[in-house]
Design an enzyme around this catalytic site. Sequence first.
Site, PDB file in Angstrom:
ATOM      1  N   ILE A  31      16.787  37.443  55.999  1.00  0.00           N
ATOM      2  CA  ILE A  31      16.616  38.908  55.970  1.00  0.00           C
ATOM      3  C   ILE A  31      17.744  39.663  56.462  1.00  0.00           C
ATOM      4  O   ILE A  31      17.961  40.837  56.245  1.00  0.00           O
ATOM      5  CB  ILE A  31      15.345  39.496  56.964  1.00  0.00           C
ATOM      6  CG1 ILE A  31      15.710  39.134  58.520  1.00  0.00           C
ATOM      7  CG2 ILE A  31      13.979  38.977  56.363  1.00  0.00           C
ATOM      8  CD1 ILE A  31      14.659  39.608  59.427  1.00  0.00           C
ATOM      9  N   ASN A  87      23.428  25.814  62.535  1.00  0.00           N
ATOM     10  CA  ASN A  87      24.103  25.966  63.673  1.00  0.00           C
ATOM     11  C   ASN A  87      22.905  25.341  64.707  1.00  0.00           C
ATOM     12  O   ASN A  87      21.585  25.768  64.930  1.00  0.00           O
ATOM     13  CB  ASN A  87      23.935  27.453  64.071  1.00  0.00           C
ATOM     14  CG  ASN A  87      24.832  28.091  62.987  1.00  0.00           C
ATOM     15  OD1 ASN A  87      25.894  27.751  62.516  1.00  0.00           O
ATOM     16  ND2 ASN A  87      24.461  29.409  62.821  1.00  0.00           N
ATOM     17  N   GLN A  94      23.044  29.519  67.059  1.00  0.00           N
ATOM     18  CA  GLN A  94      21.852  29.492  66.760  1.00  0.00           C
ATOM     19  C   GLN A  94      20.914  30.758  67.139  1.00  0.00           C
ATOM     20  O   GLN A  94      20.915  30.769  68.371  1.00  0.00           O
ATOM     21  CB  GLN A  94      21.032  28.222  66.869  1.00  0.00           C
ATOM     22  CG  GLN A  94      19.772  27.989  66.410  1.00  0.00           C
ATOM     23  CD  GLN A  94      19.109  26.521  66.896  1.00  0.00           C
ATOM     24  OE1 GLN A  94      19.590  25.815  67.305  1.00  0.00           O
ATOM     25  NE2 GLN A  94      17.701  26.453  66.468  1.00  0.00           N
ATOM     26  N   HIS A 100      17.169  25.239  61.354  1.00  0.00           N
ATOM     27  CA  HIS A 100      17.157  25.769  59.662  1.00  0.00           C
ATOM     28  C   HIS A 100      18.478  25.750  59.274  1.00  0.00           C
ATOM     29  O   HIS A 100      19.325  25.828  60.043  1.00  0.00           O
ATOM     30  CB  HIS A 100      16.806  27.595  59.777  1.00  0.00           C
ATOM     31  CG  HIS A 100      17.424  28.347  60.810  1.00  0.00           C
ATOM     32  ND1 HIS A 100      17.279  28.181  62.103  1.00  0.00           N
ATOM     33  CD2 HIS A 100      18.526  29.268  60.439  1.00  0.00           C
ATOM     34  CE1 HIS A 100      18.223  29.169  62.621  1.00  0.00           C
ATOM     35  NE2 HIS A 100      18.940  29.904  61.625  1.00  0.00           N
ATOM     36  N   LEU A 101      18.558  25.551  58.087  1.00  0.00           N
ATOM     37  CA  LEU A 101      19.740  25.042  57.308  1.00  0.00           C
ATOM     38  C   LEU A 101      20.081  26.488  56.307  1.00  0.00           C
ATOM     39  O   LEU A 101      19.186  26.684  55.610  1.00  0.00           O
ATOM     40  CB  LEU A 101      19.646  23.980  56.331  1.00  0.00           C
ATOM     41  CG  LEU A 101      20.712  23.723  55.572  1.00  0.00           C
ATOM     42  CD1 LEU A 101      21.979  23.263  56.421  1.00  0.00           C
ATOM     43  CD2 LEU A 101      20.419  22.489  54.474  1.00  0.00           C
ATOM     44  N   HIS A 102      21.370  27.092  56.498  1.00  0.00           N
ATOM     45  CA  HIS A 102      21.574  28.161  55.734  1.00  0.00           C
ATOM     46  C   HIS A 102      22.122  27.727  54.624  1.00  0.00           C
ATOM     47  O   HIS A 102      23.127  26.652  54.529  1.00  0.00           O
ATOM     48  CB  HIS A 102      22.761  29.050  56.217  1.00  0.00           C
ATOM     49  CG  HIS A 102      22.187  29.830  57.630  1.00  0.00           C
ATOM     50  ND1 HIS A 102      21.891  30.838  57.898  1.00  0.00           N
ATOM     51  CD2 HIS A 102      22.069  29.267  59.020  1.00  0.00           C
ATOM     52  CE1 HIS A 102      21.647  31.351  58.953  1.00  0.00           C
ATOM     53  NE2 HIS A 102      21.635  30.275  59.804  1.00  0.00           N
TER      54      HIS A 102
END
Length: 150
Positions: A31, A87, A94, A100-102
């Site tokens: 987002i 992160n 983080q 979570h993987l960006h």
Amino acid sequence: MNDCAFCLIVAGAAPATMVYSDDAVCAFLDIRPITRGHTLIVPKVHATELDDLDPDLGARMFRTGHRLARALRVSGLASDGANLVLNDGTAAFQTVGHVHLHVVPRKHGDKLTFAKGFLLRRPHEPNSTAAAIRAGLTALDQSEAEGAQG
């Protein structure tokens, strides 16, 4: 269910622009994207940090990130590459307590745009962006199916 934002998204109790989902992971648009197409991949089971994440599930997340990065290249977004970033912990920036993987699409010569995106982090046409990524995934599926036949 806990009050984790990503667990709420996984459960369908919070909004997200989803681009991919299977039995173990899902991927949705960030987002606050750095670039158009910036996607997050999360495990469907809660894991706060890497210490809490099953290594096989971590590998599944990375395989999904790899596939999304490839899809971004063949999608209408036409990225030239991608940053895959995880992160781990607040010391590593983080900001959501769910692993979570960006997947951040990149283009040649985008250093200024990338830096600006880091500062502004504003959405970029989420519906058309998600549609482009999904189309890229479909194109990969078709290409792989044709390669398997021939």
